[in-house]
Structures are given as C-alpha cells and as structure tokens.
Write a protein that holds these residues in place. Structure first.
Motif, PDB file in Angstrom:
ATOM      1  N   UNK A 123       8.808   4.238   0.495  1.00 19.21           N
ATOM      2  CA  UNK A 123       8.357   5.553   0.031  1.00 19.21           C
ATOM      3  C   UNK A 123       9.401   6.195  -0.877  1.00 19.21           C
ATOM      4  N   UNK A 124      10.675   6.082  -0.532  1.00 18.80           N
ATOM      5  CA  UNK A 124      11.714   6.688  -1.356  1.00 18.80           C
ATOM      6  C   UNK A 124      11.942   5.937  -2.659  1.00 18.80           C
ATOM      7  N   UNK A 125      11.875   4.623  -2.624  1.00 19.20           N
ATOM      8  CA  UNK A 125      12.028   3.840  -3.861  1.00 19.20           C
ATOM      9  C   UNK A 125      10.855   4.106  -4.794  1.00 19.20           C
ATOM     10  N   UNK A 126       9.663   4.142  -4.247  1.00 20.65           N
ATOM     11  CA  UNK A 126       8.477   4.360  -5.074  1.00 20.65           C
ATOM     12  C   UNK A 126       8.455   5.753  -5.680  1.00 20.65           C
TER      13      UNK A 126
ATOM     14  N   UNK B   7       8.090  13.248 -11.632  1.00 19.92           N
ATOM     15  CA  UNK B   7       7.277  14.299 -11.029  1.00 19.92           C
ATOM     16  C   UNK B   7       6.753  13.954  -9.636  1.00 19.92           C
ATOM     17  N   UNK B   8       7.039  12.764  -9.120  1.00 20.76           N
ATOM     18  CA  UNK B   8       6.477  12.393  -7.823  1.00 20.76           C
ATOM     19  C   UNK B   8       7.315  12.852  -6.638  1.00 20.76           C
ATOM     20  N   UNK B   9       8.448  13.459  -6.891  1.00 30.29           N
ATOM     21  CA  UNK B   9       9.304  13.917  -5.811  1.00 30.29           C
ATOM     22  C   UNK B   9      10.010  15.199  -6.248  1.00 30.29           C
TER      23      UNK B   9
ATOM     24  N   UNK C  68       4.045   5.957  -5.152  1.00 30.98           N
ATOM     25  CA  UNK C  68       4.285   6.013  -6.599  1.00 30.98           C
ATOM     26  C   UNK C  68       3.521   7.153  -7.249  1.00 30.98           C
ATOM     27  N   UNK C  69       2.371   7.485  -6.691  1.00 33.17           N
ATOM     28  CA  UNK C  69       1.529   8.504  -7.301  1.00 33.17           C
ATOM     29  C   UNK C  69       1.626   9.872  -6.627  1.00 33.17           C
ATOM     30  N   UNK C  70       1.768   9.906  -5.313  1.00 31.73           N
ATOM     31  CA  UNK C  70       1.744  11.206  -4.634  1.00 31.73           C
ATOM     32  C   UNK C  70       3.093  11.634  -4.089  1.00 31.73           C
ATOM     33  N   UNK C  71       4.105  10.772  -4.171  1.00 37.64           N
ATOM     34  CA  UNK C  71       5.427  11.128  -3.688  1.00 37.64           C
ATOM     35  C   UNK C  71       5.682  10.621  -2.287  1.00 37.64           C
ATOM     36  N   UNK C  72       6.929  10.777  -1.868  1.00 36.48           N
ATOM     37  CA  UNK C  72       7.304  10.190  -0.583  1.00 36.48           C
ATOM     38  C   UNK C  72       6.967  11.066   0.618  1.00 36.48           C
TER      39      UNK C  72
ATOM     40  N   UNK D 205       0.828  -1.211   0.000  1.00 41.66           N
ATOM     41  CA  UNK D 205       0.000   0.000   0.000  1.00 41.66           C
ATOM     42  C   UNK D 205       0.862   1.261   0.000  1.00 41.66           C
ATOM     43  N   UNK D 206       1.878   1.316   0.874  1.00 36.84           N
ATOM     44  CA  UNK D 206       2.760   2.486   0.925  1.00 36.84           C
ATOM     45  C   UNK D 206       3.499   2.680  -0.401  1.00 36.84           C
TER      46      UNK D 206
END
Length: 124
Positions: free
Chosen positions: A90-93, A99-101, A51-55, A45-46
């Motif tokens: 979170x960081x890998x995703x 654009x997610x980070x 992946x979509x909203x950033x870490x 889930x995390x």
C-alpha cells in the motif's frame, strides 16, 4: 485529519455489516487451496487499488479483511507476513502518483515539485 477520520469511520461501518468477513470467507473458499497464488493475487490487488485511491483506504479496509482471512484459514499459522506485505504494498503503490497520498502532496509542495501542466496554461 478529517479525511482520515472519515475513512476510518467508513471502514468501521463496512466492517460492522459483516461484508469484510464474508468477502474473506469467499476469497478463501475460492482461492485458498494454493497459498502462493492467493498471496500473489491479494497483493497485486492491493497494489493496484492503492495506486489509484492511496494507502489509507487500503490499509483501513484491508487490515480487517486480512485479520478475518488469516483467522479462518486452516493453513496460515502466522499472519504477520500477510499484514506486513499489505502495509508495504500500500505504501509503495501510493508513491506512484503524487496525488494518491496526502504525505506526497505535502512533500511535493515543500520541494516545489510541479505537476504536469498542459501547454498554454500558466500556473502561478
């Protein structure tokens, strides 16, 4: 920096309502019997969310969630593995999409990495 402070304020506001604590209780109540499955589901889930909203939003809201969840759980003795894995996921995703980070955006600009541009559109 304003974006990060805004996210932190939102996360603290949600935490003060008790929603995160209630969600942690419900997650443990429904899936806390099998620790390996709970671990897999939470970090899948995390990963999907980051992946979509950033870490940053995942870490700001996921850390209090894990703190409450590991505190009220009967069989989690050391919460470090849960917290470290959340940070790693979170960081890998967030590296999946440029654009997610915000850090990825800075690096893409510094190394002149181009985004996908549709045919017929010229970018200067």
């Amino acid at each position: 920096m304003v974006f990060f402070i805004t996210l932190a304020y939102i996360a603290i506001s949600i935490d003060s309502t008790g929603l995160i604590r209630w969600l942690a209780y419900k997650v443990l109540q429904s899936g806390g019997k099998n620790g390996k499955r709970l671990y897999l589901y939470l970090y899948t889930f995390f990963f999907a969310l980051a992946s979509f909203i950033g870490n940053d939003p995942v870490i700001l809201s996921g850390t209090p969630f894990l703190a409450y969840m590991t505190r009220i759980s009967m069989n989690i003795e050391d919460p470090k593995a849960w917290i470290y894995t959340q940070f790693a996921m979170a960081n890998i995703a967030s590296a999946i999409l440029v654009s997610s980070n915000p850090t990825n955006l800075v690096l893409a600009g510094a190394f002149q990495i181009k985004f996908i541009v549709p045919r017929g559109i010229t970018m200067y």
